[in-house]
Scaffold this active site. Sequence first.
Site, PDB file in Angstrom:
ATOM      1  N   SER A 239      74.856  72.038 124.117  1.00 16.31           N
ATOM      2  CA  SER A 239      74.464  70.648 124.368  1.00 16.31           C
ATOM      3  C   SER A 239      75.636  69.791 124.845  1.00 16.31           C
ATOM      4  CB  SER A 239      73.903  70.046 123.076  1.00 16.31           C
ATOM      5  OG  SER A 239      73.550  68.700 123.294  1.00 16.31           O
TER       6      SER A 239
ATOM      7  N   GLY B 118      86.610  73.759 122.418  1.00 13.06           N
ATOM      8  CA  GLY B 118      87.369  74.701 123.243  1.00 13.06           C
ATOM      9  C   GLY B 118      88.031  75.792 122.412  1.00 13.06           C
TER      10      GLY B 118
ATOM     11  N   THR C  65      82.520  73.950 126.293  1.00 12.16           N
ATOM     12  CA  THR C  65      83.664  73.473 127.076  1.00 12.16           C
ATOM     13  C   THR C  65      84.012  74.386 128.260  1.00 12.16           C
ATOM     14  OG1 THR C  65      84.513  72.416 125.090  1.00 12.16           O
ATOM     15  CG2 THR C  65      86.096  72.782 126.836  1.00 12.16           C
TER      16      THR C  65
ATOM     17  N   CYS D 245      77.231  64.863 115.247  1.00 14.61           N
ATOM     18  CA  CYS D 245      78.076  64.238 116.265  1.00 14.61           C
ATOM     19  C   CYS D 245      79.107  63.330 115.591  1.00 14.61           C
ATOM     20  CB  CYS D 245      77.241  63.417 117.242  1.00 14.61           C
ATOM     21  SG  CYS D 245      78.285  62.568 118.449  1.00 14.61           S
TER      22      CYS D 245
HETATM   23  C1  FMN Z   1      81.892  66.647 126.671  1.00 17.44           C
HETATM   24  C2  FMN Z   1      81.100  67.157 125.511  1.00 17.44           C
HETATM   25  C3  FMN Z   1      79.886  66.545 125.184  1.00 17.44           C
HETATM   26  C4  FMN Z   1      79.134  67.003 124.108  1.00 17.44           C
HETATM   27  N1  FMN Z   1      77.939  66.409 123.818  1.00 17.44           N
HETATM   28  C5  FMN Z   1      77.172  66.885 122.807  1.00 17.44           C
HETATM   29  C6  FMN Z   1      75.893  66.317 122.548  1.00 17.44           C
HETATM   30  O1  FMN Z   1      75.421  65.412 123.246  1.00 17.44           O
HETATM   31  N2  FMN Z   1      75.199  66.792 121.474  1.00 17.44           N
HETATM   32  C7  FMN Z   1      75.670  67.817 120.695  1.00 17.44           C
HETATM   33  O2  FMN Z   1      74.982  68.233 119.756  1.00 17.44           O
HETATM   34  N3  FMN Z   1      76.862  68.395 120.950  1.00 17.44           N
HETATM   35  C8  FMN Z   1      77.623  67.944 121.982  1.00 17.44           C
HETATM   36  N4  FMN Z   1      78.837  68.539 122.235  1.00 17.44           N
HETATM   37  C9  FMN Z   1      79.320  69.646 121.365  1.00 17.44           C
HETATM   38  C10 FMN Z   1      79.067  71.028 121.973  1.00 17.44           C
HETATM   39  O3  FMN Z   1      77.693  71.262 122.173  1.00 17.44           O
HETATM   40  C11 FMN Z   1      79.669  72.140 121.096  1.00 17.44           C
HETATM   41  O4  FMN Z   1      79.066  72.120 119.820  1.00 17.44           O
HETATM   42  C12 FMN Z   1      81.174  72.020 120.899  1.00 17.44           C
HETATM   43  O5  FMN Z   1      81.804  71.513 122.058  1.00 17.44           O
HETATM   44  C13 FMN Z   1      81.843  73.353 120.519  1.00 17.44           C
HETATM   45  O6  FMN Z   1      81.640  74.332 121.514  1.00 17.44           O
HETATM   46  P1  FMN Z   1      82.698  74.616 122.708  1.00 17.44           P
HETATM   47  O7  FMN Z   1      84.044  74.753 122.067  1.00 17.44           O
HETATM   48  O8  FMN Z   1      82.209  75.864 123.368  1.00 17.44           O
HETATM   49  O9  FMN Z   1      82.634  73.435 123.618  1.00 17.44           O
HETATM   50  C14 FMN Z   1      79.619  68.090 123.318  1.00 17.44           C
HETATM   51  C15 FMN Z   1      80.834  68.701 123.652  1.00 17.44           C
HETATM   52  C16 FMN Z   1      81.578  68.265 124.734  1.00 17.44           C
HETATM   53  C17 FMN Z   1      82.877  68.948 125.054  1.00 17.44           C
END
Ligand code: FMN
Length: 317
Positions: free
Chosen positions: A24, A221, A274, A133
């Site tokens: 998301s 990340g 990310t 969040c």
């Molecule tokens: C720019 C950005 C926006 C995000 N927006 C949301 C969101 O709207 N709702 C949500 O549940 N998680 C949101 N997340 C969290 C991601 O879905 C995820 O849980 C988190 O980034 C960890 O995964 P990753 O390290 O692969 O990014 C967001 C993350 C990023 C980087």
Amino acid sequence: MSEVTDISVDFAGLKLANPVFTASGTCGYGDELADFTDINALGGFITKSITLKPRKGNPTPRIVETDSGMLNAIGLANIGLEAFIEEKLPILEKISAAVFVNVAGETIDEYVAVTERLADKKAIAGFELNISCPNVDKGGISFGTEPAQVARITSAVKKAAGQKVLMVKLSPAVTDISTIARAAVEAGADALSLVNTFTAMVIDIETAEPVLANKTGGLSGPAIKPIAVYLVNKVYNEVTKGSRIPILGLGGIRSASDAVEFIIAGASAVAVGTANFIEPACAVKIAEGIKKYCRRKNISNIRELAGSLRTGSTNSL
Ligand SMILES: Cc1cc2nc3c(=O)[nH]c(=O)nc-3n(C[C@H](O)[C@H](O)[C@H](O)COP(=O)(O)O)c2cc1C
């Protein structure tokens, strides 16, 4: 070598072509990625959080890069429920990957209203309840840190979700994530996703001010991956093992080997967040890489891999 390698998964009753989702907030509503990758080659797609009314989000700057990661304080900026139904749902209807709508709000009623309005939409396979969040004043993580509150919101949204799958997205910023996971499962969650981002800060030493206008943001990340793997394994061992509740594991995944780590730890599926900003096609490549790994390891069905962590031997150095 195994002749047939099946990486399809049963995820809370949904048959997914493979165990890879996009996370998301990192792929908008589907159309943003369409020119760069084939969403239909994914197991699942999760939308940006949707709230009842449109939200502008937090003031800028709201993103900053860090060592092996980034901080975001977007603040759930989104087009709102009605524009989502009118403009984005028709796009999502054409996607063969299982579509999850990530739902957020400032009150339980708001979460329920968004879910109820979408519960009969054919394009949607399920909901991801964002109670984690870290970047909003009201709602968000404040619903996800206390078991009684988690139970209340989960059971209210579960009723609103009708036949659709309800996945509850957990925050890592709690004393014991298993207590929160258990509260969600006992209140009717069909699946769990973990983790959301970690609250963090970057300081500009020239001005001695935080770089983000919101002061803090959520760290995501590769920097968070080992913690996320640990938390998935903890929840798997302490809450979901032997049950029908699947875990969607995420946090720092950027390669097939990262994804396999999460699956060995206990995740039935994984999500890529990310890493999409660096390489929008990486989720599809990760699905292909998982298949290659299974072939190489003679694993005919990915189910054999989920939760296969060996902890029997002790390593004395
Ligand atoms: C720019 C950005 C926006 C995000 N927006 C949301 C969101 O709207 N709702 C949500 O549940 N998680 C949101 N997340 C969290 C991601 O879905 C995820 O849980 C988190 O980034 C960890 O995964 P990753 O390290 O692969 O990014 C967001 C993350 C990023 C980087």
